[in-house]
Every structure is written in C-alpha cells, then in structure tokens.
Design an enzyme around this catalytic site. Structure first.
Site, PDB file in Angstrom:
ATOM      1  N   CYS A   1      22.380 -53.143   0.330  1.00 36.68           N
ATOM      2  CA  CYS A   1      21.415 -53.921   0.939  1.00 36.68           C
ATOM      3  C   CYS A   1      20.067 -53.241   0.960  1.00 36.68           C
ATOM      4  CB  CYS A   1      21.555 -54.385   1.947  1.00 36.68           C
ATOM      5  SG  CYS A   1      20.584 -55.990   2.130  1.00 36.68           S
TER       6      CYS A   1
ATOM      7  N   HIS B   1      26.635 -56.998   0.611  1.00 37.00           N
ATOM      8  CA  HIS B   1      27.277 -56.243   1.718  1.00 37.00           C
ATOM      9  C   HIS B   1      28.629 -56.137   1.553  1.00 37.00           C
ATOM     10  CE1 HIS B   1      23.966 -55.813   4.576  1.00 37.00           C
ATOM     11  NE2 HIS B   1      23.429 -57.003   3.862  1.00 37.00           N
TER      12      HIS B   1
ATOM     13  N   GLU C   1      30.715 -54.525   3.302  1.00 35.92           N
ATOM     14  CA  GLU C   1      31.429 -54.488   4.847  1.00 35.92           C
ATOM     15  C   GLU C   1      31.493 -56.084   5.429  1.00 35.92           C
ATOM     16  OE1 GLU C   1      28.379 -53.957   4.279  1.00 35.92           O
ATOM     17  OE2 GLU C   1      26.745 -54.143   5.695  1.00 35.92           O
TER      18      GLU C   1
END
Lengths: 192, 251
Positions: free
Chosen positions: A76, A174, A176
C-alpha cells in the site's frame, strides 16, 4: 527471520499477525543490521506520504531501504513510497520504481475501498491465483502503469496493482487483509 | 471491478456476541471470534464489531478482544461503541483494528473527526449516523437512537466529509429491525451528496433488499446483523443471488 520495517504505519501489527498465521517468525525493527540480515523484508504502510517519508529520513531508512539486497515487499503506502514521486504532499519518494503516484480523479468515490480483481499476474508471487480472485484495496492515490507493473487493476482508470523490479516487490492492495488469496501471495513471497 | 461489500455486524457485550434487542431479549449468541471466523469462511467482505457494553471499566475487555480478533481474522474489521477520544482510537488501532467507528462523540465534538483522520488517516475512520425521518426530514440521533439532535442528515454527512471522515455507516432507525428493506430514500440522498463510501444499514430482511440498495443508491456496502447470525440469509446464498442479478460481488 522476517523483518517488518518499523515505522508509524497503521498496519504493521496486521502484517505481523498475517505472517505469524503462516507459521513464520518476524520482528518489527528499524535497525539497519536486522533489516539487512533478514531473509525477507516487509515494508508496510498506511498513512500519508510526506509524513511517512519524513519519518524514514529522520531514521536514515530512506538511505538504507534502496540498498537492501534481500527480497522486499512494499504494501500500500509502502509500495507508493518505493516509487519516484507522489502527488500526496508533493513528495519525492525512494525511487526504486520510476512510477509516478497520482491522485484518482474525483469522477467516482475516492478512496477506492473494497475488493477488486487484477489481471496480468506476471510474477512468482501470484502463483496459484486466478484472474477473478479479489484482493482488498484502500487508497486515494495510485501508481501509473509502466514496465515495472506485474499486475494491473482498474478503478476509475487502469493502475498498477503490483510492481516488481529486481528484489523489490510491491502491492497496492493489502495481502494481510485479503483472506485466503492474500495468504497465498504472502506465502509465495516468503518462499521466494 | 470494485465489488459491493457485504458486512455482518456483531454486537458485543462484556466480550460476548449478543443478539439484537428486537428479539425476545438480549441473549448470549456466542463467542465473537468463532462467529467472525464463520463469516470469513462464508465470504463476508468486512466485519463490524459494535461494543454495547458502554461502561469504562469494561473498555479494557474490548481491547483484549480486538487483539484476539486481529490475530485470527484476515479480512478488514471495524470496531465501534463508546469511542470518544484519540487515545481510545490509538488503543484499538494498536490492538489491530483496521478502522474505528464513532457516532455520538463526533456529533458532540466534530473536531474529533479531524483529529482522528490526521493521526490515523481518513481510511481508518468510519462515522456512523443514526437517522430518523420525522417532521418531513431526516434527523441525526445519538446515544443509540435515544437523543434527537438538530442536525439534518445530509448536511451532517457533508460536514463529516469536509472534516476528514473516511466512510459513512448510515443506519435508518425507521427501518432498523423491520426487515422491510433499507431506507432507500436517505441512503440515496446521502450517497449522492458526498464522495465517501456509504454503508447502508437497518432493515435488511431478504436478498432482494440488498439488490435494491445497490441498484438504487450509490451505497458500496450493506450491513446487517441478525439475518446473518441466525443464518436466515447465508452469505454465500446472498452473494449468489446478487451475482445472478448482475451486482458485482466477491466470491
């Protein structure tokens, strides 16, 4: 050992949680030795570009990060800071990628917030993915498309969903926070 | 293509999920982490955890819960309920919350919106608006719908955008609990008046209600609680239905 660059970014803990779930040990650090000696380095990021660059400069990380030889994954804002310049705060960034980071034109809702798919899965970090797989994006600025682009997505206009040059990898989205698709991408990176 | 988001909301009291007050009574509906994991598996796009404990001494329990959620959940989640300061936000963000949701505190002190946006970024801040239609307009309510304010809903949403809010969670009190569908009128007005993402909330009782809100307004997310908790509408069934009706959703 996986090193996560310690700085004032909101998602450092989320990235560490994701890596822990995949069974890897990690440290959050801004120590040059630890970053240089890590198997992999993750450079996360949520926040504002000029503030983040200022923070990196104060700790000489702006000098260190471009010299890393181990595989690095920017996420990001981390990806945008690896580019040449960001319109956000008119900020000169680290310049690994010669891409320009621009603000989305206000012809639709900005930020792009939510799940979007991406094409041109031209990298080992995307092994096992399908074109229709979605990942989670939250961003008001985007990197333009050039020879570093390894995945392209579209919101308002086509933009770089991921970049790669030498040992530097980066995703605008993202991983994650991208459920099982994100896990696959992180795992691919950690196994490089 | 950016997908419309389906967002289950979990009400939390003393660290447990409770079912909505529109049912017989507030009753334990289980471990929030187990429920959250079920939603992730079923394809929920984000989760909202709303703490209704509301007492200061229990706030610590929430931070502990958020720490556990962040360890287990790999989709974005928002935490709300009783947040009234930048320090409250810091504790939740450090524990791993992706976003926080503020409501009454933002009405009381609009500068809190700018303060949170400045420190954590707008993307971190959901401002929840509880709205009710009466006397020919949509008015903003606070304190879980108990207190009427003199703010008109569309004007307040525009003010939130100006102050740096990142997203609006719009709950229609007229529709909430009815299962008669979202309030399309105010959702359309708010989502067209601002350029922030709007999550529609209150009234979802069928797959069709989600289709309507995505077709007739610019809302990019739909939120519901009990219909998901009790599997009245399983998320995969809802997403299948939307997909067949040409509404783009994540599979």
């Amino acid at each position: 050992m996986i090193a996560i660059v310690k700085y004032n970014a909101g998602n450092v803990k989320s990235v560490q949680n994701a890596i822990t779930r995949l069974g890897y040990e990690s440290i959050i650090t801004d120590d040059p030795e630890e970053l240089m000696n890590a198997d992999k380095v993750i450079f996360p990021g949520v926040g504002e570009a000029s503030t983040a660059m200022q923070y990196l400069k104060e700790r000489n990380l702006d000098q260190l990060i471009p010299q890393l030889k181990n595989p690095v994954l920017g996420i990001c804002l981390g990806m945008q800071l690896l580019c040449a310049h960001s319109e956000e705060g008119d900020t000169n960034c680290l310049g690994i990628f010669d891409n320009k980071v621009k603000r989305f034109p206000a012809t639709d809702i900005v930020p792009q917030m939510g799940w979007n798919n991406f094409t041109a899965l031209n990298s080992p970090i995307f092994n096992g993915l399908k074109v229709e797989d979605d990942v989670y994006f939250v961003h008001s600025f985007y990197a333009d498309i050039n020879e570093n682009t390894i995945a392209q997505s579209e919101y308002i206009l086509p933009f770089s969903a991921a970049l790669q040059k030498d040992n530097f990898y980066a995703t605008q989205f993202h991983p994650e926070k991208s459920a099982s698709v994100g896990n696959t991408i992180l795992k691919n990176f950690l196994e490089l | 293509m950016l997908k419309k988001r389906i967002i289950p909301c979990l009400d939390i009291q003393d660290g447990r999920t409770v079912k909505g007050v529109n049912f017989l009574d507030i009753r334990d509906a289980g471990d929030p982490i187990e429920l959250a994991q079920r939603y992730v598996k079923e394809g929920a796009d984000e989760l909202v955890f709303l703490d209704i404990t509301a007492t200061v001494e229990k706030r610590k329990t929430l931070v502990e819960l958020v720490t556990k959620i962040a360890k287990e959940i790999n989709i974005p989640f928002t935490v709300g309920g009783g947040i009234s300061s930048v320090d409250d936000v810091a504790a939740l963000v450090q524990a791993g919350a992706d976003k926080v949701s503020i409501n009454s505190a933002a009405v009381k002190n609009p500068d809190l919106i700018s303060a949170i946006a400045k420190r954590f970024g707008s993307q971190c801040l959901v401002v929840a608006i509880d709205t009710k239609f009466e006397d020919n307009d949509w008015w903003v309510y606070t304190h879980g719908g108990r207190n009427k304010t003199d703010l008109k809903t569309v004007a307040w949403a525009q003010e939130i955008e100006r102050l740096g809010g990142g997203e609006i969670l719009l709950t229609s009190m007229n529709s909430d609990g009815t299962k008669d569908g979202f309030s399309l009128d105010i959702t359309k007005k708010v989502s067209e008046a601002i350029s922030l993402p709007v999550i529609a909330s209150g009234g979802a009782g069928s797959e069709k209600h989600f289709k309507e809100v995505f077709e007739q307004t610019k809302a990019t997310g739909g939120l519901a609680a009990s219909i998901f908790h009790f599997n009245e509408i399983p998320i995969p069934v809802l997403k299948d239905y939307l997909s067949r009706n040409n509404i783009s959703v994540r599979k």
